[in-house]
Design an enzyme around this catalytic site. Structure first.
Site, mmCIF file in Angstrom:
data_model
loop_
_atom_site.group_PDB
_atom_site.id
_atom_site.type_symbol
_atom_site.label_atom_id
_atom_site.label_comp_id
_atom_site.label_asym_id
_atom_site.label_seq_id
_atom_site.Cartn_x
_atom_site.Cartn_y
_atom_site.Cartn_z
ATOM 1 N N LEU A 133 40.317 78.681 70.869
ATOM 2 C CA LEU A 133 38.900 78.375 70.996
ATOM 3 C C LEU A 133 38.635 77.123 70.157
ATOM 4 C CD1 LEU A 133 37.220 81.889 70.544
ATOM 5 C CD2 LEU A 133 37.635 80.672 72.689
ATOM 6 N N ASP A 134 37.697 76.305 70.590
ATOM 7 C CA ASP A 134 37.336 75.127 69.805
ATOM 8 C C ASP A 134 36.805 75.550 68.437
ATOM 9 O OD1 ASP A 134 38.007 73.518 71.935
ATOM 10 O OD2 ASP A 134 35.950 73.352 72.682
ATOM 11 N N LYS A 135 36.841 74.632 67.512
ATOM 12 C CA LYS A 135 36.415 74.903 66.131
ATOM 13 C C LYS A 135 35.049 75.587 66.067
ATOM 14 C CE LYS A 135 35.197 72.468 61.838
ATOM 15 N NZ LYS A 135 35.108 71.151 61.169
ATOM 16 N N THR A 137 33.345 77.008 68.634
ATOM 17 C CA THR A 137 33.116 78.067 69.614
ATOM 18 C C THR A 137 33.456 79.403 68.954
ATOM 19 O OG1 THR A 137 33.644 76.618 71.479
ATOM 20 C CG2 THR A 137 33.791 78.989 71.860
ATOM 21 N N ARG A 234 32.838 72.931 78.369
ATOM 22 C CA ARG A 234 31.941 71.883 77.865
ATOM 23 C C ARG A 234 31.916 70.676 78.800
ATOM 24 N NH1 ARG A 234 34.342 71.062 72.035
ATOM 25 N NH2 ARG A 234 32.610 69.578 71.827
#
Length: 318
Positions: A133-135, A137, A234
């Site tokens: 997961l992105d930082k 998210t 995104r």
């Protein structure tokens, strides 16, 4: 430790060095090339060259060196555990946490925390991480605790049998749900970003979404990933002109609905991250085969955002 895969018919005709990354996506290309050069890769129990072509049906074995991730130091950081057994660990990742160490993020990552509680995972690819997961998210992730589980989960991701549901608060109000099927790849100018590309340049990427709630100029979407490209949700939503609130990379300029209250303006101006949350994960257990589902609640900041948007809608209904 030994890792094994069978060459599927669709890989027939590829060179061995081209097939390896598809057979063993949990390892980097540089790792695979190094092991091939070192003679640690065998096909049907024989040494092959990288340029030798596979036909389909071969058994490929890699003798993975027992090398701990010495640069990924264990740290006593909190983990929010949703479920665990001998083979898998389900976590609820908070915002502002990178998943694994990298340039500029040597410490404080999720992997640093995992290796503190589970030192043996230093022997697994990426410390057991199967997907990221992105930082900023938040939400649910699965971590493999055994090589067998890591192999099975990685295969499941490739076969698209793992179901991942997200929630996103976006600018704009879609009329209804839709499927976005647009290839993604590195941005042609900004190499830190991803972008929608032509099919001959990008990798296939499919995102499904439906509308959960509509506000005056925003919407709460439920999003399902079919593929898992970097920044996929995104980029796809921004390309459709529904950028995620708080997304400083793909969100564009800050906008307010007409007659927005001071509370809503403050909320939109100060929201610290992309309003994206991985809420649900469904998979077949890598060992037992049992179908399992876990759901985690929205984080407080997204609940606040939705509450303020709801108040704004109710205030301006008449």
């Amino acid at each position: 430790m030994n890792d094994t895969a069978s060459v599927s018919p669709e890989l027939a005709g590829l060179r061995l060095d081209q097939a390896l990354p598809r057979l063993f996506p949990r390892y980097s290309r540089s790792q695979l090339k190094g092991w091939l050069d070192e003679g640690l890769v065998q096909v049907n129990q024989k040494q092959w060259r990288g340029k030798d072509k596979v036909l389909g049906g071969e058994t490929v074995d890699i003798q993975v060196p027992e090398t701990p991730l010495v640069d990924w130091a264990p740290e006593p950081l909190p983990l929010t555990k949703v479920f665990e057994d001998e083979h898998i660990l389900i976590l609820n990742k908070p915002k502002n946490q990178v998943v694994h160490p990298g340039a500029g993020n040597a410490k404080g990552t999720l992997v640093n925390a995992i290796l503190h509680d589970y030192p043996h995972l230093a022997q697994l690819p990426r410390g057991g991480i199967v997907h990221r997961l992105d930082k900023d998210t938040t939400g649910i992730m699965v971590v493999a605790k055994s090589l067998e589980a890591h192999h099975a989960l990685t295969q499941a991701l490739q076969l698209r049998t793992i179901k991942r549901l997200y929630e996103a608060v976006v600018w704009g109000v879609p009329v209804s749900g839709a499927t976005i099927n647009l290839p993604l790849g590195r941005h042609p100018v900004d190499r830190k970003k991803r972008a929608v590309l032509d099919s001959n340049k990008g990798k296939p990427a499919i995102t499904h979404y439906r509308v959960q709630s509509k506000f005056r100029q925003h919407a709460l979407l439920e999003v399902q990933l079919e593929t898992g490209r970097t920044h996929q949700i995104r980029v796809h939503l921004a390309h459709m002109h529904y950028p995620i609130v708080g997304d400083k990379t793909y969100g564009g300029r800050l906008r307010f609905p007409a007659k927005a209250s001071a509370d809503l303006q403050d909320m939109l101006r100060s929201f610290p991250r992309q309003a994206l949350h991985a809420k649900q994960l469904t998979l077949q257990h890598p060992i037992s085969g049992e179908t399992m589902t876990w759901t985690v609640p929205r984080p407080f900041d997204m609940e606040q955002l939705i509450e303020v948007l709801t108040q704004d809608r109710e205030t301006n209904e008449f």
